[in-house]
Design a protein around this motif. Structure first.
Motif, PDB file in Angstrom:
ATOM      1  N   LEU A 160      54.766  16.238  78.923  1.00 45.00           N
ATOM      2  CA  LEU A 160      54.514  16.439  80.348  1.00 45.00           C
ATOM      3  C   LEU A 160      53.912  15.181  80.970  1.00 45.00           C
ATOM      4  O   LEU A 160      54.236  14.818  82.110  1.00 45.00           O
ATOM      5  CB  LEU A 160      53.586  17.634  80.572  1.00 45.00           C
ATOM      6  N   ALA A 161      53.065  14.474  80.199  1.00 40.56           N
ATOM      7  CA  ALA A 161      52.499  13.219  80.713  1.00 40.56           C
ATOM      8  C   ALA A 161      53.589  12.188  80.965  1.00 40.56           C
ATOM      9  O   ALA A 161      53.494  11.379  81.895  1.00 40.56           O
ATOM     10  CB  ALA A 161      51.473  12.667  79.719  1.00 40.56           C
ATOM     11  N   ASP A 162      54.654  12.231  80.135  1.00 42.33           N
ATOM     12  CA  ASP A 162      55.784  11.321  80.351  1.00 42.33           C
ATOM     13  C   ASP A 162      56.494  11.647  81.658  1.00 42.33           C
ATOM     14  O   ASP A 162      56.965  10.740  82.365  1.00 42.33           O
ATOM     15  CB  ASP A 162      56.777  11.429  79.189  1.00 42.33           C
ATOM     16  N   GLN A 163      56.581  12.942  81.993  1.00 46.54           N
ATOM     17  CA  GLN A 163      57.221  13.323  83.248  1.00 46.54           C
ATOM     18  C   GLN A 163      56.443  12.760  84.439  1.00 46.54           C
ATOM     19  O   GLN A 163      57.035  12.291  85.412  1.00 46.54           O
ATOM     20  CB  GLN A 163      57.312  14.849  83.343  1.00 46.54           C
ATOM     21  N   THR A 164      55.131  12.788  84.354  1.00 40.43           N
ATOM     22  CA  THR A 164      54.310  12.226  85.430  1.00 40.43           C
ATOM     23  C   THR A 164      54.529  10.719  85.535  1.00 40.43           C
ATOM     24  O   THR A 164      54.639  10.167  86.644  1.00 40.43           O
ATOM     25  CB  THR A 164      52.824  12.518  85.172  1.00 40.43           C
ATOM     26  N   ARG A 165      54.625  10.053  84.406  1.00 37.66           N
ATOM     27  CA  ARG A 165      54.881   8.610  84.420  1.00 37.66           C
ATOM     28  C   ARG A 165      56.237   8.314  85.052  1.00 37.66           C
ATOM     29  O   ARG A 165      56.380   7.372  85.843  1.00 37.66           O
ATOM     30  CB  ARG A 165      54.827   8.061  82.997  1.00 37.66           C
ATOM     31  N   LEU A 166      57.234   9.099  84.711  1.00 40.19           N
ATOM     32  CA  LEU A 166      58.566   8.903  85.289  1.00 40.19           C
ATOM     33  C   LEU A 166      58.526   9.097  86.807  1.00 40.19           C
ATOM     34  O   LEU A 166      59.120   8.314  87.558  1.00 40.19           O
ATOM     35  CB  LEU A 166      59.556   9.873  84.661  1.00 40.19           C
ATOM     36  N   ALA A 167      57.834  10.152  87.241  1.00 47.70           N
ATOM     37  CA  ALA A 167      57.741  10.424  88.676  1.00 47.70           C
ATOM     38  C   ALA A 167      57.039   9.290  89.413  1.00 47.70           C
ATOM     39  O   ALA A 167      57.291   9.060  90.600  1.00 47.70           O
ATOM     40  CB  ALA A 167      57.012  11.743  88.913  1.00 47.70           C
ATOM     41  N   ALA A 181      65.270   4.423  72.629  1.00 52.84           N
ATOM     42  CA  ALA A 181      65.924   4.780  73.886  1.00 52.84           C
ATOM     43  C   ALA A 181      64.892   4.669  74.991  1.00 52.84           C
ATOM     44  O   ALA A 181      63.682   4.678  74.741  1.00 52.84           O
ATOM     45  CB  ALA A 181      66.486   6.196  73.823  1.00 52.84           C
ATOM     46  N   THR A 182      65.349   4.557  76.217  1.00 52.99           N
ATOM     47  CA  THR A 182      64.438   4.526  77.359  1.00 52.99           C
ATOM     48  C   THR A 182      64.892   5.535  78.390  1.00 52.99           C
ATOM     49  O   THR A 182      66.086   5.834  78.516  1.00 52.99           O
ATOM     50  CB  THR A 182      64.362   3.130  78.006  1.00 52.99           C
ATOM     51  N   LEU A 183      63.932   6.063  79.115  1.00 54.53           N
ATOM     52  CA  LEU A 183      64.208   7.054  80.144  1.00 54.53           C
ATOM     53  C   LEU A 183      63.506   6.632  81.429  1.00 54.53           C
ATOM     54  O   LEU A 183      62.340   6.221  81.400  1.00 54.53           O
ATOM     55  CB  LEU A 183      63.703   8.436  79.700  1.00 54.53           C
ATOM     56  N   ARG A 184      64.220   6.706  82.543  1.00 49.25           N
ATOM     57  CA  ARG A 184      63.605   6.417  83.824  1.00 49.25           C
ATOM     58  C   ARG A 184      64.215   7.299  84.902  1.00 49.25           C
ATOM     59  O   ARG A 184      65.254   7.939  84.709  1.00 49.25           O
ATOM     60  CB  ARG A 184      63.730   4.945  84.188  1.00 49.25           C
ATOM     61  N   LEU A 185      63.535   7.325  86.036  1.00 50.79           N
ATOM     62  CA  LEU A 185      63.971   8.133  87.170  1.00 50.79           C
ATOM     63  C   LEU A 185      64.988   7.363  87.997  1.00 50.79           C
ATOM     64  O   LEU A 185      64.730   6.231  88.408  1.00 50.79           O
ATOM     65  CB  LEU A 185      62.758   8.500  88.023  1.00 50.79           C
ATOM     66  N   THR A 186      66.141   7.965  88.229  1.00 47.78           N
ATOM     67  CA  THR A 186      67.135   7.377  89.122  1.00 47.78           C
ATOM     68  C   THR A 186      66.812   7.710  90.571  1.00 47.78           C
ATOM     69  O   THR A 186      66.775   6.839  91.434  1.00 47.78           O
ATOM     70  CB  THR A 186      68.548   7.897  88.783  1.00 47.78           C
ATOM     71  N   VAL A 187      66.590   8.986  90.831  1.00 42.65           N
ATOM     72  CA  VAL A 187      66.265   9.423  92.193  1.00 42.65           C
ATOM     73  C   VAL A 187      65.550  10.760  92.105  1.00 42.65           C
ATOM     74  O   VAL A 187      65.842  11.587  91.231  1.00 42.65           O
ATOM     75  CB  VAL A 187      67.543   9.538  93.064  1.00 42.65           C
ATOM     76  N   ASN A 188      64.588  10.954  92.984  1.00 45.77           N
ATOM     77  CA  ASN A 188      63.881  12.230  93.078  1.00 45.77           C
ATOM     78  C   ASN A 188      64.082  12.765  94.492  1.00 45.77           C
ATOM     79  O   ASN A 188      63.453  12.301  95.444  1.00 45.77           O
ATOM     80  CB  ASN A 188      62.387  12.034  92.782  1.00 45.77           C
ATOM     81  N   PHE A 189      65.003  13.714  94.625  1.00 45.21           N
ATOM     82  CA  PHE A 189      65.285  14.292  95.936  1.00 45.21           C
ATOM     83  C   PHE A 189      64.106  15.153  96.400  1.00 45.21           C
ATOM     84  O   PHE A 189      63.328  15.646  95.570  1.00 45.21           O
ATOM     85  CB  PHE A 189      66.535  15.163  95.877  1.00 45.21           C
ATOM     86  N   PRO A 190      63.965  15.363  97.705  1.00 49.86           N
ATOM     87  CA  PRO A 190      62.963  16.333  98.177  1.00 49.86           C
ATOM     88  C   PRO A 190      63.221  17.698  97.533  1.00 49.86           C
ATOM     89  O   PRO A 190      64.376  18.116  97.373  1.00 49.86           O
ATOM     90  CB  PRO A 190      63.186  16.371  99.686  1.00 49.86           C
ATOM     91  N   ASP A 191      62.166  18.385  97.161  1.00 54.46           N
ATOM     92  CA  ASP A 191      62.311  19.670  96.475  1.00 54.46           C
ATOM     93  C   ASP A 191      62.912  20.744  97.367  1.00 54.46           C
ATOM     94  O   ASP A 191      63.542  21.689  96.873  1.00 54.46           O
ATOM     95  CB  ASP A 191      60.960  20.153  95.952  1.00 54.46           C
TER      96      ASP A 191
END
Length: 389
Positions: A160-167, A181-191
């Motif tokens: 869950l801490a990784d999700q916060t870092r991504l956000a 591997a690496t993971l990053r956020l492409t886009v975060n649409f409005p909820d």
């Protein structure tokens, strides 16, 4: 409003009865793999001879979204776990990873609405959830995979801490050495977007990405709740709306209008193929497959007369001749009927029935070496194989 999320919840209520009725009927399909957590999408990678499966998660358990790998012999392994998921209202069905697109070594993962909204105080209303299970709902993530020869030899887990870092715009490193591997956020649409009502001023309509393809430097994303085709520029990360679909006239009125509910996308030459579930009460024949020319922007019908279309797959018959497989969630969703797979030898041809005993099917992919079709069934949590369709 009646979105893909709510239609799936309705099907869940009817699932147990239909499951036993449908599986008692004779069919040519066979179970290929089981044990999936609400599988929503399946894609095939010819480079790796493996299928990637998006799983929305375990109902009532947050952040259990997963991407699994399925080999051509049916063996299953976990690629990445701990992806965002949440219990979506009104019936707490799992909502999480909802679509996939593979571009070389980058796997794009669409995340659905999760539990960003709650049932409102009046029938049919929804209000924002002040404490969603993840900051990454209604988003697209990009997973940079190791060399293809190493895919499937290591499983990754997101905290869950990784999700916060991504956000927050950080890149998360997973694994080690040649398996990194690496993971990053492409886009975060409005909820969600506000849709105030006289009786519920805080009423909202959640965003729900459910289909995903890429072409050139752009991603195209269906929003099954907002009835849009969105664009994401991968160079600038800017977003836009390619098409905004209006409500349709309901021939079974009331209600007088129903949502279009675009769900899955396919890239077909320079065109996008879009399937439409439509909203309650899911009139027979109103669902369809439409196409958008990416060069001109022209939008037009391709295959009509469907009911609760959930996916379409064009396959080559050689040269410029193509057939189209259409997948429908149910032939009578309100009555709990099974789903249906049909083949059209041309968009206007009389379809050939391949199977009408599929239980809550959501996506299909073709194993190119054999020609077999693999279909995800969300509530049984399995993949069904249809040989020589």
């Amino acid at each position: 409003m009646f979105t893909i999320k709510k239609s799936a919840n309705l099907f869940f209520v009817l699932f147990t009865f239909v499951f036993f009725v449908a599986t008692a009927q004779a069919q040519t399909a066979s179970v290929f793999a089981t044990g999936f957590r609400s599988p929503t999408k399946i894609i095939y990678s010819a480079r790796n001879d493996v299928f990637f499966v998006a799983e929305a998660g375990t109902p009532m358990m947050s952040n259990t979204g997963r991407i699994s790998l399925v080999s051509s012999n049916g063996s299953v392994s976990s690629l990445i776990e701990g992806l965002p998921s949440g219990a979506a209202p009104p019936d707490n069905a799992a909502s999480g990873p909802s679509a996939l697109w593979l571009d070389g070594d980058i796997l794009y993962i669409a995340i659905g609405s999760g539990n960003t909204d709650l049932p409102g105080p009046a029938p049919g209303s929804e209000i924002p959830n002040p404490n969603p299970a993840s900051p990454l709902f209604s988003s697209v993530l990009e997973l940079k995979l190791p060399a293809h020869s190493r895919i499937g030899k290591m499983s990754y887990h997101l905290q869950l801490a990784d999700q916060t870092r991504l956000a927050n715009g950080e890149t998360v490193s997973l694994g080690f050495g040649t398996f990194r591997a690496t993971l990053r956020l492409t886009v975060n649409f409005p909820d969600y977007r506000p849709e105030p009502r006289p009786d519920v001023p805080l009423n909202v309509r959640p965003s729900n990405p459910f289909g995903l393809v890429g072409a050139g430097s752009k991603l195209y994303v269906t929003d099954a709740s907002l009835n849009q085709i969105r664009t994401v520029n991968l160079l600038t990360r800017q977003t836009g709306v390619l098409f905004d679909y209006p409500a349709r006239i309901n021939p079974l009125s009331p209600p007088p209008l129903i949502d279009a509910v675009p769900d899955s996308l396919r890239l077909f030459g320079n065109k996008l193929l879009v399937t439409f579930l439509t909203g309650f009460p899911f009139p027979a024949g109103l669902s369809d497959v439409r196409q958008i020319d990416l060069e001109t922007g022209a939008e037009s019908p391709l295959i009509g007369g469907l009911t609760t279309a959930i996916d379409v797959l064009p396959v080559s018959n050689g040269g410029f001749c193509h057939s189209f497989y259409t997948l429908e969630l149910s032939t009578n969703l309100g009555g709990g009927a099974p789903g249906r797979l049909r083949r059209y030898d041309s968009p206007t041809a009389t379809p050939t029935l391949i199977s009408d005993t599929l239980i809550s099917p959501t996506s299909l992919a073709q194993h190119l070496p054999s020609g077999d079709l693999l279909i995800t069934e969300i509530f049984p949590g399995r993949i069904t194989r249809i040989s020589n369709p």
